[in-house]
Design an enzyme around this catalytic site. Structure first.
Site, PDB file in Angstrom:
ATOM      1  N   ASP A 146     -41.348  13.913  -3.829  1.00  0.00           N
ATOM      2  CA  ASP A 146     -42.045  12.638  -4.023  1.00  0.00           C
ATOM      3  C   ASP A 146     -41.967  12.165  -5.468  1.00  0.00           C
ATOM      4  OD1 ASP A 146     -43.734  14.758  -4.787  1.00  0.00           O
ATOM      5  OD2 ASP A 146     -45.488  13.492  -4.634  1.00  0.00           O
ATOM      6  N   GLU A 147     -42.106  10.868  -5.614  1.00  0.00           N
ATOM      7  CA  GLU A 147     -42.337  10.194  -6.889  1.00  0.00           C
ATOM      8  C   GLU A 147     -41.247  10.433  -7.939  1.00  0.00           C
ATOM      9  OE1 GLU A 147     -47.139   9.601  -6.831  1.00  0.00           O
ATOM     10  OE2 GLU A 147     -46.399  11.352  -7.919  1.00  0.00           O
ATOM     11  N   VAL A 148     -39.989  10.260  -7.542  1.00  0.00           N
ATOM     12  CA  VAL A 148     -38.899  10.239  -8.516  1.00  0.00           C
ATOM     13  C   VAL A 148     -38.744   8.804  -9.003  1.00  0.00           C
ATOM     14  CG1 VAL A 148     -36.421  10.518  -8.830  1.00  0.00           C
ATOM     15  CG2 VAL A 148     -37.713  12.248  -7.569  1.00  0.00           C
TER      16      VAL A 148
END
Length: 829
Positions: A500-502
């Site tokens: 998540d959250e790249v």
């Protein structure tokens, strides 16, 4: 004033700080005006130059005035520093200086306040010094819309007080439950007679009974007379059991050890909650007939020990709690930007560097402080890890209690701790002239010039997925973890690889990425690297007979639709048995979990609006926790409807009634998709959780709502089409649930597994007909009050009905141990 050194300058312990909100909604914008006052209580001055004051907070913090005596610089992550400008004349002994600040957003609660201040002298930049006191003053104006005691009173009004004898005495609610009007008297002389398949479960039961009676009952394989009998019966479900209590015996029947184990947990909740308060000579059990099986096979709690660490003993205690309430999956979040928490013997830097936080100028010996962890390494929950022996013990403990432990190795984002640890390994081996060995486990392209900033404000936290060394590293970590499970004989079917959250900008200027693009026709841009990476991870896991778990992004693909960039369920992996924990049900992603399930992904519902235990219980300044995803009181996990959660979404992230138009055109769960909902999960992210006490406060009693919803049958109110009938049925179910919590389960948890620091609720109160009336969310808990201005204590007056006294009335819920909720103040004029 010249920069002094040594004995001529301020002792950092003599620097005290006060931070306060001046104005929310400053300049009618979504920003806050605050002030930081520096006070020198020592004999020597703080010089005009030569120092930095580090702290943690939003990088949006800036000085209000352009000619301010200091400026604020962002270091990385949530670490900032205050440095003097040319207009700073120093802080003489005994003087104060006030600095006006502006930051984005509103200070909804104290968790948003700046914290973790420490001082660094320029002539010794590698050393940080703890300062004196830091006071966070509560705002005096309520521009935020903090919850009022009258609102709490109205919320509690639907709750009816139910006599304890009329409550269901097994929790979570069984599929079938009835009382037979008879009782069984249990003593330490009553043996446990167990079939051979249930030796482990019998041992755990007698161990528990020894905490009740002071001695263990005997375990036998046969016998007549009064007994607790653990009997095997073929043909029942994997986790199903039957429990019968009559005057002659207690019989638990199941096909499997797991089923027997859950029957034993029901027997434990059937016991009076007072049974653990003192050693008993006998315990009377209500006669019951129970037939039971779980609704979902995956009933998970996610424990984040990366942001802030919890000792092994607390993990074992959490496992005891999970087992009691029939949760069977511990999703163990073991690494993130702020820490790596599991010893991997072949890669010692992961814990030598990656598990330790403290002041640093280069992360070569330890990671920088985060989340208020302070300048000193090993002085806070910022540092810590589980040795291989610790982890093996955790696995063994969980396995005995039928809890699967899913380790999470967060990749490719949220990986700063691992990246910095492998950088340190690289530097060590390069100095030894071992270049090939040094490069073997590198996680970043040393020539990468990409510029990015993650949601948590890091600029160096994403693994380069184009490097062969990245996969060498992940294979090594995977194999060492699998060896630990093999040593215990614990089941492992999957490893969670995050995902998540790249942030945007990652990999764009990496030569290693350009090389992959040139040689692989399927990788045309950096977006395609996502599918390249998780395809390789999937292949690696399949070679080891594992399936891939991750956050929702592992199942999504970025596409252009009508000229706009959007995300769809990625068809490439839809039938690869990917298990996705879907948290995002906000905004345009309200239906994301259902879209992924309908597309073929196995979905664990982890909805932020109903399951994120790290969110604050209420909108109150003193209430700890985050609020970006809303507020999460005890009711939100309880009223979650897994197969139709849009129906249960009552409020938005500000706790205001949600606009039902938000659901227009959203995808609903199909019958095929329904089969792909494998279970429920509640995570507890630990950004604001630094102690076992805070962990338990955020965990309980909210976790019991998850336990009920994951185990108990689908309630009538969830499927009732008539809104009025549904609300009536819900209010009845809610009343029973909170009565069970207040009168049975929470009193039990005062003593179970050493006792838990669950949250005591805030009293509801208002003036009605000239009198102060009060109520509680959890019946069975008492309200104490004062009229002399003092905060109520256990010896204050007990609220038994409307209070006619005039003036300031303070009320507080206080339990029998003296633990108390927040003080509620009502003016009765």
């Amino acid at each position: 004033m010249q920069a002094q050194t040594g004995a001529n300058r301020l002792n950092p312990k003599d620097l005290n700080l006060t931070w306060e909100v001046v104005e929310e909604g400053y300049q009618n914008k979504n920003q806050t005006h605050s002030a930081l006052t520096l006070q020198n209580t020592g004999q020597n001055p703080l010089p005009a130059t030569g120092w930095s004051l580090y702290f943690h907070g939003s990088p949006s913090f800036k000085t209000k005035d352009t000619n301010a005596p200091v400026k604020i610089e962002h270091v990385n992550g949530d670490l900032l520093r205050i440095v003097p400008t040319a207009s700073f004349s120093g802080l003489s002994a005994g003087s104060t200086k006030r600095v006006e600040l502006v930051s984005a957003g509103q200070m909804v609660n104290e968790s948003r306040a700046p914290e973790g201040f420490y001082l660094v002298w320029n002539d010794n930049p590698a050393k940080g010094y703890t300062i004196g006191s830091v006071v966070n003053k509560k705002p005096t104006q309520n521009k935020i819309g903090w919850i009022a005691s009258g609102e709490i009173y109205e919320q509690n009004k639907v709750i009816k007080d139910i006599p304890v004898e009329k409550l269901t005495k097994v929790f979570p609610t069984p599929s079938q439950y009835s009382e037979n009007g008879q009782r069984f008297t249990l003593t330490s002389a009553v043996p446990v007679i167990a079939d051979n398949a249930f030796t482990n479960e019998a041992a755990l039961l007698t161990e528990y009974l020894s905490t009740v009676f002071g001695q263990k009952p005997a375990v036998k394989t046969s016998g007549t007379g009064k007994a607790i009998r653990l009997q095997q019966k073929q043909g029942m479900g994997e986790e199903a059991y039957e429990l019968q209590v009559t005057p002659q015996q207690v019989v638990i029947t199941a096909s499997t050890p797991a089923g027997i184990f859950y029957g034993i947990q029901s027997l434990k909740t059937l016991m009076p909650p007072s049974a653990l308060a003192t050693k008993q000579s006998s315990v009377t059990l209500t006669g019951v007939n129970v037939k039971d099986a779980p609704r979902f096979g995956h009933r998970a709690f996610m424990m984040d020990v990366a942001r802030n660490f919890q000792q092994k003993e607390e993990v074992l205690k959490v496992l005891d709690l999970m087992a009691l309430y029939k949760l069977n999956v511990l999703h163990f979040h073991l690494n993130d930007d702020e820490g790596w928490r599991l010893e991997i013997p072949a890669l010692p830097e992961l814990t030598q560097i990656g598990s330790r936080r403290g002041h640093t100028s280069d992360d070569s010996q330890n990671l920088q402080p985060s989340l208020g962890s302070g300048p000193d390494v090993d002085a806070s929950s910022g540092s810590g890890y589980y040795s291989k022996a610790d982890y093996v013990e955790i696995l063994r403990y969980a396995n005995a209690r039928h809890i699967k432990v899913i380790p999470e190795i967060e990749t490719p984002g949220h990986a700063r701790a691992a990246i910095k640890a492998m950088d340190a390994r690289y530097e060590r081996l390069m100095k030894e002239g071992k270049q090939a060995e040094a490069e073997k486990y590198l996680l970043r392209d040393l020539k990468d010039k990409s510029v990015y900033r993650s949601v948590q404000n890091w600029n160096d936290n994403v693994i380069d997925v184009a490097l062969p060394s990245t996969y060498t590293f992940l294979e090594k970590v995977t194999d060492e973890i699998l060896a630990m499970y093999k040593e215990v004989g614990a089941p492992i079917e999957t490893i969670h690889f995050g995902g998540d959250e790249v942030p945007p900008g990652v990999w764009e200027k990496s030569p290693a990425v350009q090389k992959v693009m040139a040689s692989n026709s399927n990788v045309k841009n950096t977006d395609d690297l996502w599918y390249y990476f998780f395809g390789k991870i999937n292949d690696m896991l399949k070679e080891r007979n594992l399936y891939l778990s991750g956050w929702e992004e592992i199942g999504m693909r970025k596409v252009k639709q009508n000229g706009k960039t959007t995300y769809i369920a990625n068809p490439d992996f839809a039938n690869e048995n990917f298990h996705v924990d879907v948290w995002n049900n906000l905004g345009s992603n309200i239906d994301l979990a259902y879209r992924l399930a309908n597309a073929g992904y196995k979905v664990v519902l982890t909805n932020v609006t109903n399951m994120y235990l790290d969110l604050a219980y209420q909108k109150a300044y003193e209430e700890p926790g985050l609020n970006w995803g809303g507020f999460l009181d005890v009711d939100k996990p309880f009223y979650f409807i897994p197969y139709d959660y849009m129906k249960n979404m009552k409020v938005d992230t500000e706790n205001k009634p949600i606009n039902r138009n938000a659901f227009a055109g959203k995808e609903r769960l199909t019958e095929a998709g329904k089969k792909n909902i494998v279970g429920l999960q509640a995570p507890l992210w630990s950004e604001t959780v630094r102690t076992p006490e805070r962990l338990e406060y955020m965990l309980l009693p909210k976790l019991l709502g998850l336990a009920e919803r994951a185990w108990a049958p689908d309630p009538v109110w969830a499927t009732e089409a008539d809104a009025g009938k549904s609300e009536t049925a819900y209010n009845e179910a809610w009343s029973e649930f909170v009565n069970i919590l207040g009168k049975r389960e929470l009193p039990r948890l005062n003593h179970y597994a050493g006792g838990f620091n669950y949250r005591i609720p805030t009293a509801g109160a208002k003036v009605e007909n000239g009198k102060v009336v009060a109520n509680v969310q959890l019946p069975g808990m008492e309200v104490r009050y004062t009229t002399d201005g003092a905060d109520p204590t256990l010896s204050s007056k007990l609220y038994t009905g409307p209070i006619s006294e005039k003036g300031t009335v303070k009320l507080r819920i206080i339990d029998s141990t003296g633990r108390a909720g927040r003080v509620t103040t009502v003016e009765n004029k």
